[in-house]
Design a protein around this motif. Structure first.
Motif: not given
Length: 797
Positions: A132-144, A342-343, A351-357
């Protein structure tokens, strides 16, 4: 694909309309027995993803296993037949019956990968489809998301929760991914296991095999050739793989000018760009397709992960393909033109900058520049190093055997409960498994020393937690965790047991609690509801013994928990180290240096420890002192060690304070924090009673004293009159007192002024803390048969 237009809102509406089918299937599941030897697999990606890896591994181990694969069309059915599976249409009676009868159900996206109406009561394995990189399921408001009044969304949320709880095993590739899955699906830690990602098995094996990359390139070239494209040998391949945006168009579809830039860099670098639209995404790349730019859609290649070795670099935004590709240690170019939007809608776990150094490009011009730079060895090596950092974070297992581990875990989980644990073992839990600390940790040390062969189980909430040497970590909510609580002879805990625990005959539960109480507890709190009173009394009946630090605690436990059992008033094992570190009236300097080294604090610094308690109004971090500003105002000779309560968040790091704020919230031993302190600042935390053992000077920062005393918890004694240090309400006053200590030490006026109160405090609240409390508790457990001496224990020192 027929699912190309899917979005959460329409999918959720379909779920709500299907409620009668769910109810009927739930009833039917009671009467239809499952066949343990039958397996059902499914994936929204077709016959692929990690489900295919696990199914292949299963057939390799047990060639006669009957595997039904849920398919959506004839193309998937033909693929299933080629693999040796029985294709079954997931929708309809056949799919429902096959799912309802299966002993094992394996999915990669959700319960809809099989027939969702037949899953009730099955053993379900959720492999997921990438870290998981983007928020999933209950962690994202779009899910419900769904149209209608709030009650509709509430009903939908309950349905999602019920579905998530039906899953028996979630599989993760790393502790980072595991924590995100636990959060996303709101499941107990023990339901998620770090076994590696089966969908990366083929990729890992290809990367390790001689010629694996060449074979993957040949396969991709062949597929592109069948689609009418031509990629000469020797030309490199670069993959562009945007993620799905809930059915929306890819915002990075290049303009005509950007398309020219892309074609030019392809020519200049001798490469081809291969576009992989998300199977559920929308967007048109027709204006870009040409001699060196090609589309590799899911209709041509359903599962791209096994052939990622064909590509020399990947360009993506938030797709988990980047995390798969990191296994190869090759460059990843992060391209996020809609990062803010998107965020704020879907959201990212970091933050994507953390993943992407730190390297995130916002337009094609920046992407093309980075792409072109890969021709220089130094730049390519830098991008590759960043990819390896990602791989280390998200892929614990890179041996290509994750599918085998999944099957082994399934077998282990199906083992009879009685075979999972040692009934003579000891179960330890501290703060609901969030820490390996406090009195249980001190007692673990004593038991391990005197009973070195005794099995010791520790309750934990994450793989990242370290348990004492020789102990066995058990993730909260896992099958072994429940088995150990139910079957171990002795349980040592410092908080509530939860999960409907019932003490069996002959089992001993020692409740150590986690501090002498200043504030009212349980039944002593104001305005306790009838429901809470019943729960408190039910909880205290689960305990065989209680541990008390002093007569005050003994009295409070009797009243606050209506506890009628035996209370061992022995002093606190967690404070043995503090008592043993004393050399006369002060702490031995060697103990101070060791504690500071453990925390990473300079030995010659002035150290102020700030350890506030939590508030009933919520679990947000209490930082009324503002530790960053406090460190700045104290000056460069000071270090502030901050320790948050176990119920609150940690303090994190403070770059503005020049590294002079150390977060010790997760340190397992509060004694280390206290021993490191020149001055301790708290509010209403029980750390004030521990610090009395080591005679550490204390300041009480209590700007909300009246509100806390009168409206929140109230005090069990006259704190304002008996406090062993000054009660302060401003940061300036804390700074002034700390500086006075730095100048005069124990001769400071405020220290001498509270000497009598501090001595009375020690006599009242630490009368037994002489460094041998743990030994006395273990002696008591032996005497009561809770630690039977099956063999001669090590002699007590």
């Amino acid at each position: 694909m027929s699912t190309a237009g899917f979005d959460f809102a329409s999918g959720n509406l379909s779920k709500l309309l299907a409620i009668p089918k769910y109810v009927l299937s739930f009833v039917l599941a009671w009467f239809v027995p499952r066949v343990r030897e039958r397996w059902v697999f499914g994936s929204a990606a077709g016959v692929g993803e990690g489900a295919l890896a696990v199914a292949r591994a299963l057939l390799a181990e047990q060639p006669n296993t009957r595997i039904a694969w849920m398919v959506a069309d004839e193309a998937e059915a033909e693929h299933a037949r080629r693999e040796g599976f029985e294709p079954v249409a997931r929708r309809g009676r056949a799919g429902f019956w096959a799912t309802l009868r299966a002993g094992h159900i394996v999915v990669t996206h959700g319960l809809g990968d099989v027939n969702r109406f037949g899953v009730v009561g099955g053993f379900i394995v959720q492999l997921w489809h990438g870290a998981p990189l983007k928020r999933l399921h209950f962690d994202s408001p779009v899910t419900t998301s769904v149209a209608g009044p709030p009650v509709v969304r509430a009903l939908l949320t309950r349905m999602y929760r019920a579905g998530a709880q039906q899953v028996d095993l979630y599989v993760a590739g790393s502790p980072t991914a595991a924590d995100r899955l636990r959060s996303a699906f709101r499941v107990d830690p023990g339901k998620v296991r770090v076994l590696g990602d089966p969908r990366d098995d083929a990729l890992a094996r290809s990367a390790a095999a001689e010629g694996g990359a060449d074979a993957a390139r040949d396969e991709v070239r062949d597929i592109l050739h069948r689609d009418g494209a031509s990629v000469p040998a020797g030309h490199s391949l670069v993959l562009y793989a945007p993620t799905w945006r809930d059915g929306a168009v890819d915002p990075a579809i290049p303009s005509a000018a950007e398309a020219d830039l892309i074609r030019e860099v392809c020519e200049r670098t001798g490469s081809h760009l291969v576009i992989r639209p998300h199977p559920l995404g929308r967007g048109a790349y027709d204006g870009l397709i040409g001699e060196r730019v090609h589309v590799l859609g899911s209709d041509s290649l359903r599962d791209i992960t096994p052939v990622l070795g064909a590509f020399d670099a990947v360009i993506t935004d938030y797709s988990s393909i980047a995390l798969d590709f990191s296994v190869l240690g090759r460059p990843i170019i992060w391209f996020a033109p809609d990062l803010e939007e998107y965020g704020s809608t879907r959201g990212l776990y970091e933050p994507l900058a953390v993943t992407a150094s730190g390297r995130v490009f916002r337009d094609w011009a920046g992407v093309v520049q980075a792409w072109a730079s890969l021709s220089a060895p130094a730049a390519r090596q830098a991008f590759a190093r960043e990819a390896r950092v990602i791989a280390d974070r998200f892929h614990v297992h890179r041996d290509g055997r994750s599918a085998e581990r999944v099957l082994a875990e399934i077998r282990r989980l199906r083992t009879p409960t009685a075979e999972l644990i040692d009934p003579e073992g000891v179960f330890f839990e501290s703060f609901y498994g969030r820490q390996v600390s406090c009195n249980p940790l001190a007692l673990d040390r004593e038991i391990a020393r005197r009973f070195p062969d005794r099995t010791r189980y520790w309750s934990v909430t994450s793989e990242r937690q370290s348990v004492p040497s020789g102990a066995v970590p058990l993730l909260v909510g896992g099958r072994e965790w429940f088995a150990a609580r139910r079957g171990a002879r002795l349980l040592i805990v410092n908080d509530w047991l939860r999960y409907g625990f019932r003490r069996r005959r002959g089992q001993v539960v020692l409740q150590t609690w986690h501090g002498t109480m200043l504030k009212h507890l349980a039944l002593g709190r104001p305005r306790v509801s009838l429901r809470t009173r019943i729960a408190i009394r039910r909880e205290s009946r689960r305990w065989s013994l209680m541990l008390s630090q002093n007569p005050h605690s003994t009295e409070q436990f009797r009243a606050s928990y209506a506890f009628t059992g035996e209370i061992l008033e022995t002093g606190y094992p967690r404070d043995d180290r503090l008592a043993q570190a004393l050399a006369g009236e002060t702490v031995n300097p060697v103990a101070v240096r060791l504690a500071r080294a453990e925390l990473g604090v300079p030995a010659d610094a002035r150290v102020l420890v700030y350890a506030p308690t939590w508030r009933d109004r919520g679990v947000t971090l209490v930082d009324d002192l503002d530790v960053g500003r406090l460190a700045e105002e104290l000056g460069e000779e000071w270090v502030v060690v901050a320790r948050g309560h176990t119920r609150t968040h940690a303090f994190g790091t403070y770059s503005g304070a020049g590294g002079r704020v150390v977060d010790a919230s997760h340190h397992p031993d509060v004694s280390t924090v206290i021993l490191a302190a020149d001055v301790l600042v708290t509010d209403y935390s029980s750390i004030m009673f521990d610090a009395a053992v080591s005679r550490t000077p204390m300041l009480f920062f209590v700007p909300d004293l009246a509100a806390y005393r009168d409206r929140e918890r109230g005090f069990t004694f006259d704190f304002e009159r008996e406090a062993p240090g000054p009660l302060l309400d401003t940061r300036d006053a804390v700074v002034a007192h700390a500086r006075a200590w730095a100048t005069a030490g124990r001769d400071a006026e405020w220290v001498r002024g509270y000497a009598a109160a501090a001595e009375a405090w020690r006599e009242r609240f630490a009368p037994h803390d002489d460094g041998s409390a743990a030994a006395r508790v273990v002696d008591a457990l032996i005497a009561r048969g809770a630690l039977p001496q099956s063999g001669a224990p090590a002699a007590r020192e």
